[in-house]
Design a protein around this motif. Structure first.
Motif, PDB file in Angstrom:
ATOM      1  N   GLU A 115       0.837  -1.198   0.000  1.00 32.01           N
ATOM      2  CA  GLU A 115       0.000   0.000   0.000  1.00 32.01           C
ATOM      3  C   GLU A 115       0.877   1.254   0.000  1.00 32.01           C
ATOM      4  N   SER A 116       0.340   2.300  -0.578  1.00 32.54           N
ATOM      5  CA  SER A 116       0.994   3.604  -0.548  1.00 32.54           C
ATOM      6  C   SER A 116      -0.059   4.689  -0.654  1.00 32.54           C
ATOM      7  N   GLY A 117       0.364   5.920  -0.384  1.00 29.14           N
ATOM      8  CA  GLY A 117      -0.547   7.045  -0.534  1.00 29.14           C
ATOM      9  C   GLY A 117      -1.104   7.603   0.756  1.00 29.14           C
ATOM     10  N   GLY A 118      -0.789   6.969   1.872  1.00 33.19           N
ATOM     11  CA  GLY A 118      -1.265   7.484   3.146  1.00 33.19           C
ATOM     12  C   GLY A 118      -0.526   8.749   3.539  1.00 33.19           C
ATOM     13  N   GLY A 119      -1.002   9.382   4.603  1.00 30.11           N
ATOM     14  CA  GLY A 119      -0.353  10.593   5.079  1.00 30.11           C
ATOM     15  C   GLY A 119      -1.256  11.388   5.979  1.00 30.11           C
ATOM     16  N   LEU A 120      -0.854  12.633   6.212  1.00 31.26           N
ATOM     17  CA  LEU A 120      -1.615  13.548   7.047  1.00 31.26           C
ATOM     18  C   LEU A 120      -2.424  14.479   6.153  1.00 31.26           C
ATOM     19  N   VAL A 121      -3.704  14.617   6.448  1.00 35.78           N
ATOM     20  CA  VAL A 121      -4.582  15.474   5.650  1.00 35.78           C
ATOM     21  C   VAL A 121      -5.558  16.170   6.585  1.00 35.78           C
ATOM     22  N   GLN A 122      -5.971  17.360   6.209  1.00 34.74           N
ATOM     23  CA  GLN A 122      -6.942  18.095   7.019  1.00 34.74           C
ATOM     24  C   GLN A 122      -8.351  17.565   6.801  1.00 34.74           C
ATOM     25  N   PRO A 123      -9.209  17.745   7.771  1.00 38.96           N
ATOM     26  CA  PRO A 123     -10.611  17.345   7.578  1.00 38.96           C
ATOM     27  C   PRO A 123     -11.180  17.983   6.322  1.00 38.96           C
ATOM     28  N   GLY A 124     -11.929  17.186   5.575  1.00 41.09           N
ATOM     29  CA  GLY A 124     -12.481  17.659   4.311  1.00 41.09           C
ATOM     30  C   GLY A 124     -11.576  17.412   3.122  1.00 41.09           C
ATOM     31  N   GLY A 125     -10.358  16.991   3.382  1.00 40.94           N
ATOM     32  CA  GLY A 125      -9.406  16.752   2.322  1.00 40.94           C
ATOM     33  C   GLY A 125      -9.564  15.378   1.679  1.00 40.94           C
ATOM     34  N   SER A 126      -8.652  15.079   0.752  1.00 41.40           N
ATOM     35  CA  SER A 126      -8.713  13.824  -0.007  1.00 41.40           C
ATOM     36  C   SER A 126      -7.352  13.144  -0.028  1.00 41.40           C
ATOM     37  N   LEU A 127      -7.401  11.835  -0.159  1.00 44.62           N
ATOM     38  CA  LEU A 127      -6.219  11.029  -0.380  1.00 44.62           C
ATOM     39  C   LEU A 127      -6.587   9.884  -1.300  1.00 44.62           C
ATOM     40  N   ARG A 128      -5.614   9.417  -2.061  1.00 41.97           N
ATOM     41  CA  ARG A 128      -5.830   8.209  -2.859  1.00 41.97           C
ATOM     42  C   ARG A 128      -4.796   7.177  -2.456  1.00 41.97           C
ATOM     43  N   LEU A 129      -5.284   6.063  -1.963  1.00 39.81           N
ATOM     44  CA  LEU A 129      -4.403   4.954  -1.611  1.00 39.81           C
ATOM     45  C   LEU A 129      -4.254   4.021  -2.802  1.00 39.81           C
ATOM     46  N   SER A 130      -3.074   3.460  -2.937  1.00 37.03           N
ATOM     47  CA  SER A 130      -2.809   2.469  -3.976  1.00 37.03           C
ATOM     48  C   SER A 130      -2.355   1.173  -3.324  1.00 37.03           C
ATOM     49  N   CYS A 131      -2.673   0.085  -3.977  1.00 34.25           N
ATOM     50  CA  CYS A 131      -2.248  -1.237  -3.511  1.00 34.25           C
ATOM     51  C   CYS A 131      -1.660  -1.959  -4.721  1.00 34.25           C
ATOM     52  N   ALA A 132      -0.352  -2.083  -4.732  1.00 34.27           N
ATOM     53  CA  ALA A 132       0.344  -2.733  -5.842  1.00 34.27           C
ATOM     54  C   ALA A 132       0.546  -4.204  -5.515  1.00 34.27           C
ATOM     55  N   ALA A 133       0.099  -5.056  -6.423  1.00 32.94           N
ATOM     56  CA  ALA A 133       0.174  -6.496  -6.202  1.00 32.94           C
ATOM     57  C   ALA A 133       1.222  -7.129  -7.104  1.00 32.94           C
ATOM     58  N   SER A 134       1.865  -8.157  -6.590  1.00 32.77           N
ATOM     59  CA  SER A 134       2.833  -8.895  -7.388  1.00 32.77           C
ATOM     60  C   SER A 134       2.881 -10.336  -6.911  1.00 32.77           C
ATOM     61  N   GLY A 135       3.265 -11.216  -7.818  1.00 31.64           N
ATOM     62  CA  GLY A 135       3.435 -12.612  -7.452  1.00 31.64           C
ATOM     63  C   GLY A 135       2.208 -13.484  -7.607  1.00 31.64           C
ATOM     64  N   PHE A 136       1.097 -12.902  -8.068  1.00 26.98           N
ATOM     65  CA  PHE A 136      -0.091 -13.708  -8.313  1.00 26.98           C
ATOM     66  C   PHE A 136      -0.958 -12.995  -9.353  1.00 26.98           C
ATOM     67  N   THR A 137      -1.941 -13.744  -9.856  1.00 22.74           N
ATOM     68  CA  THR A 137      -2.790 -13.195 -10.914  1.00 22.74           C
ATOM     69  C   THR A 137      -3.907 -12.376 -10.302  1.00 22.74           C
ATOM     70  N   LEU A 138      -3.861 -11.096 -10.578  1.00 21.07           N
ATOM     71  CA  LEU A 138      -4.846 -10.181  -9.998  1.00 21.07           C
ATOM     72  C   LEU A 138      -6.260 -10.492 -10.469  1.00 21.07           C
ATOM     73  N   ASP A 139      -6.360 -10.961 -11.710  1.00 20.48           N
ATOM     74  CA  ASP A 139      -7.671 -11.094 -12.350  1.00 20.48           C
ATOM     75  C   ASP A 139      -8.618 -11.998 -11.578  1.00 20.48           C
ATOM     76  N   TYR A 140      -8.090 -12.956 -10.835  1.00 18.16           N
ATOM     77  CA  TYR A 140      -8.940 -13.937 -10.186  1.00 18.16           C
ATOM     78  C   TYR A 140      -9.231 -13.605  -8.725  1.00 18.16           C
ATOM     79  N   HIS A 141      -8.812 -12.436  -8.307  1.00 14.82           N
ATOM     80  CA  HIS A 141      -8.995 -12.066  -6.912  1.00 14.82           C
ATOM     81  C   HIS A 141      -9.853 -10.816  -6.766  1.00 14.82           C
ATOM     82  N   ALA A 142     -10.763 -10.864  -5.814  1.00 16.76           N
ATOM     83  CA  ALA A 142     -11.418  -9.647  -5.354  1.00 16.76           C
ATOM     84  C   ALA A 142     -10.479  -8.992  -4.349  1.00 16.76           C
TER      85      ALA A 142
END
Length: 122
Positions: A5-32
């Motif tokens: 995971e990445s993209g976390g941090g400190l933000v003020q109330p009302g603000g926005s963040l986008r978290l990312s989750c990078a996967a490796s080592g398996f086939t993403l297509d078959y997983h929720a």
């Protein structure tokens, strides 16, 4: 198998963040993929989940209308867009992969990331 995971941090109330989750080592297509969070002194809770094809999504009542999960299988990445953040959203956020369909039961998920801290504070 790795989820990062990445993209976390400190933000003020009302603000926005986008978290990312990078996967490796398996086939993403078959997983929720689910997003979970755990605040200090509280149990881990389900935040959202996205189906293998990205068509179906579910959200906790507390984040519905503010958070959006999406995925890009070509990039092996899942996202959590968080808008209108509140202090009660402060937590460590985790992504997790599951071979079967979406569920709120974290014990059923197969793979987990290490988590990223989100702090909402003025």
């Amino acid at each position: 198998v790795q989820l990062v995971e990445s993209g976390g941090g400190l933000v003020q109330p009302g603000g926005s963040l986008r978290l990312s989750c990078a996967a490796s080592g398996f086939t993403l297509d078959y997983h929720a993929f689910g997003w979970f969070r755990q605040a200090p002194g509280k149990e881990r809770e389900a935040v959202s989940c996205i189906s293998t094809d990205g068509i179906s999504t579910t959200y906790a009542k507390s984040v519905k209308g503010r958070f959006t999960t999406s995925r890009d299988n070509a990039k092996n990445t899942v996202y959590l867009q968080m808008n209108s953040l509140k202090s009660e959203d402060t937590a460590v956020y985790y992504c997790a992969a599951i071979i079967v369909g979406c569920t709120d039961d974290d014990e059923l998920f197969d793979y987990w990331g290490q988590g990223t801290q989100v702090t909402v504070s003025s």
